[in-house]
Motif scaffolding. Sequence first.
Motif, PDB file in Angstrom:
ATOM      1  N   THR A 176       0.914  -1.123  -0.202  1.00  0.00           N
ATOM      2  CA  THR A 176      -0.400  -0.292  -0.237  1.00  0.00           C
ATOM      3  C   THR A 176       0.775   1.028  -0.240  1.00  0.00           C
ATOM      4  O   THR A 176       0.624   2.481  -0.610  1.00  0.00           O
ATOM      5  CB  THR A 176      -1.004   0.027   1.270  1.00  0.00           C
ATOM      6  OG1 THR A 176      -1.938  -0.721   1.540  1.00  0.00           O
ATOM      7  CG2 THR A 176      -2.027   1.447   0.972  1.00  0.00           C
ATOM      8  N   GLY A 177       2.521   1.223   0.378  1.00  0.00           N
ATOM      9  CA  GLY A 177       2.674   2.265  -0.088  1.00  0.00           C
ATOM     10  C   GLY A 177       3.310   3.144  -0.588  1.00  0.00           C
ATOM     11  O   GLY A 177       3.711   4.090  -0.895  1.00  0.00           O
ATOM     12  N   SER A 233       0.671  10.579   2.174  1.00  0.00           N
ATOM     13  CA  SER A 233       0.541   9.600   3.586  1.00  0.00           C
ATOM     14  C   SER A 233       0.234  10.632   5.364  1.00  0.00           C
ATOM     15  O   SER A 233      -0.569   9.918   5.356  1.00  0.00           O
ATOM     16  CB  SER A 233       1.861   7.778   4.000  1.00  0.00           C
ATOM     17  OG  SER A 233       3.034   9.120   4.103  1.00  0.00           O
ATOM     18  N   ARG A 282      -3.850  11.626   2.537  1.00  0.00           N
ATOM     19  CA  ARG A 282      -4.261  10.439   1.996  1.00  0.00           C
ATOM     20  C   ARG A 282      -4.014   9.571   3.859  1.00  0.00           C
ATOM     21  O   ARG A 282      -3.851   8.015   2.435  1.00  0.00           O
ATOM     22  CB  ARG A 282      -3.409   9.705   0.690  1.00  0.00           C
ATOM     23  CG  ARG A 282      -3.647  10.886  -0.824  1.00  0.00           C
ATOM     24  CD  ARG A 282      -2.976   9.514  -1.735  1.00  0.00           C
ATOM     25  NE  ARG A 282      -4.355   8.982  -1.942  1.00  0.00           N
ATOM     26  CZ  ARG A 282      -3.145   8.498  -2.668  1.00  0.00           C
ATOM     27  NH1 ARG A 282      -2.324   8.397  -3.754  1.00  0.00           N
ATOM     28  NH2 ARG A 282      -3.552   7.030  -3.158  1.00  0.00           N
ATOM     29  N   ARG A 283      -4.179  10.018   4.348  1.00  0.00           N
ATOM     30  CA  ARG A 283      -3.604   9.168   5.585  1.00  0.00           C
ATOM     31  C   ARG A 283      -4.866   7.957   5.555  1.00  0.00           C
ATOM     32  O   ARG A 283      -4.765   6.774   6.302  1.00  0.00           O
ATOM     33  CB  ARG A 283      -3.772  10.104   7.143  1.00  0.00           C
ATOM     34  CG  ARG A 283      -3.424   9.098   7.995  1.00  0.00           C
ATOM     35  CD  ARG A 283      -2.449   8.387   8.271  1.00  0.00           C
ATOM     36  NE  ARG A 283      -1.338   9.064   8.191  1.00  0.00           N
ATOM     37  CZ  ARG A 283      -0.470   9.795   9.457  1.00  0.00           C
ATOM     38  NH1 ARG A 283      -1.037   9.071  10.654  1.00  0.00           N
ATOM     39  NH2 ARG A 283       0.470  10.415   9.632  1.00  0.00           N
ATOM     40  N   GLN A 289      -7.046   7.035   3.271  1.00  0.00           N
ATOM     41  CA  GLN A 289      -6.737   6.362   2.187  1.00  0.00           C
ATOM     42  C   GLN A 289      -6.101   5.038   2.705  1.00  0.00           C
ATOM     43  O   GLN A 289      -5.775   3.767   1.837  1.00  0.00           O
ATOM     44  CB  GLN A 289      -6.273   7.260   0.996  1.00  0.00           C
ATOM     45  CG  GLN A 289      -6.892   6.000  -0.108  1.00  0.00           C
ATOM     46  CD  GLN A 289      -6.856   7.031  -2.074  1.00  0.00           C
ATOM     47  OE1 GLN A 289      -6.161   7.699  -1.671  1.00  0.00           O
ATOM     48  NE2 GLN A 289      -7.489   7.065  -2.265  1.00  0.00           N
ATOM     49  N   LEU A 290      -4.951   5.960   3.474  1.00  0.00           N
ATOM     50  CA  LEU A 290      -3.942   4.305   3.880  1.00  0.00           C
ATOM     51  C   LEU A 290      -4.793   3.693   4.287  1.00  0.00           C
ATOM     52  O   LEU A 290      -4.305   2.013   4.655  1.00  0.00           O
ATOM     53  CB  LEU A 290      -2.370   4.759   4.438  1.00  0.00           C
ATOM     54  CG  LEU A 290      -1.383   3.578   4.939  1.00  0.00           C
ATOM     55  CD1 LEU A 290      -0.859   3.533   3.681  1.00  0.00           C
ATOM     56  CD2 LEU A 290      -0.793   5.686   5.765  1.00  0.00           C
ATOM     57  N   TYR A 329      -7.466   1.297   2.532  1.00  0.00           N
ATOM     58  CA  TYR A 329      -6.190  -0.083   1.207  1.00  0.00           C
ATOM     59  C   TYR A 329      -6.180  -1.112   2.605  1.00  0.00           C
ATOM     60  O   TYR A 329      -6.358  -2.076   1.969  1.00  0.00           O
ATOM     61  CB  TYR A 329      -5.129   0.500   0.628  1.00  0.00           C
ATOM     62  CG  TYR A 329      -5.512   1.942  -0.597  1.00  0.00           C
ATOM     63  CD1 TYR A 329      -7.048   1.781  -1.237  1.00  0.00           C
ATOM     64  CD2 TYR A 329      -5.159   2.434  -1.046  1.00  0.00           C
ATOM     65  CE1 TYR A 329      -7.336   2.991  -2.205  1.00  0.00           C
ATOM     66  CE2 TYR A 329      -5.031   3.496  -2.061  1.00  0.00           C
ATOM     67  CZ  TYR A 329      -6.625   3.204  -2.514  1.00  0.00           C
ATOM     68  OH  TYR A 329      -6.846   4.183  -3.499  1.00  0.00           O
TER      69      TYR A 329
END
Length: 202
Positions: free
Chosen positions: A51-52, A60, A64-65, A67-68, A71
């Motif tokens: 994911t990273g 991140s 998009r934290r 979303q991390l 995912y």
Amino acid sequence: EGGTAVITGSINYELPADELALTEIHKKYPSQDALETSLIKPALNKSVFLTGTLMTSYESYKERRSQLVQYVDDTVQNGIYQTDSKEVEVIDDVDPTKKKRATVVEILRDTSGKFLRSDTGQLNRFGVRTFNFAIEGIDYDTTVDEQIKGQQAITMQVQTSIAEALQAQQRKLTVEASGAADAAKAKWEQETSNARIVAEAD
């Protein structure tokens, strides 16, 4: 961008209620520690690592934290996404008024819009369900940490410059409007004076 970090967090899991599935799990993983160490942790680590690659360290850290988390929650249970990378022109993270070339990793989808996956998920094979993945902290390496701080500082400078430019533009408009008002007032006063002089002459 090649940045690295260590993520600490937690995830919940539950075992199936089916007797045959539980027997299969016990044959492969005879204890809770074995189950967590040999099944759940590897699946979670793989999910977090891959994911990273879908976002930059700055993304991140910032927008998009969530979303991390989404995912990881999805892929640890249902399998890793199939992805493709390409170089595109994107908006600069630091200065939104500029664009830059960057390598972007995209998740592939089928014709119906669903994510394509490279596997179906090891957890699903045993009927184990994970949920509520939560990040407690992300410890970026020193280089990435400095880059993030630098980007934040530059972002603040850019925002300050934009704000100052807008203020300067507003001051200019205010001065122009004030000057126009003064000119109109002076013209009106002159015309009034002229009319008085003509009236007195008559």
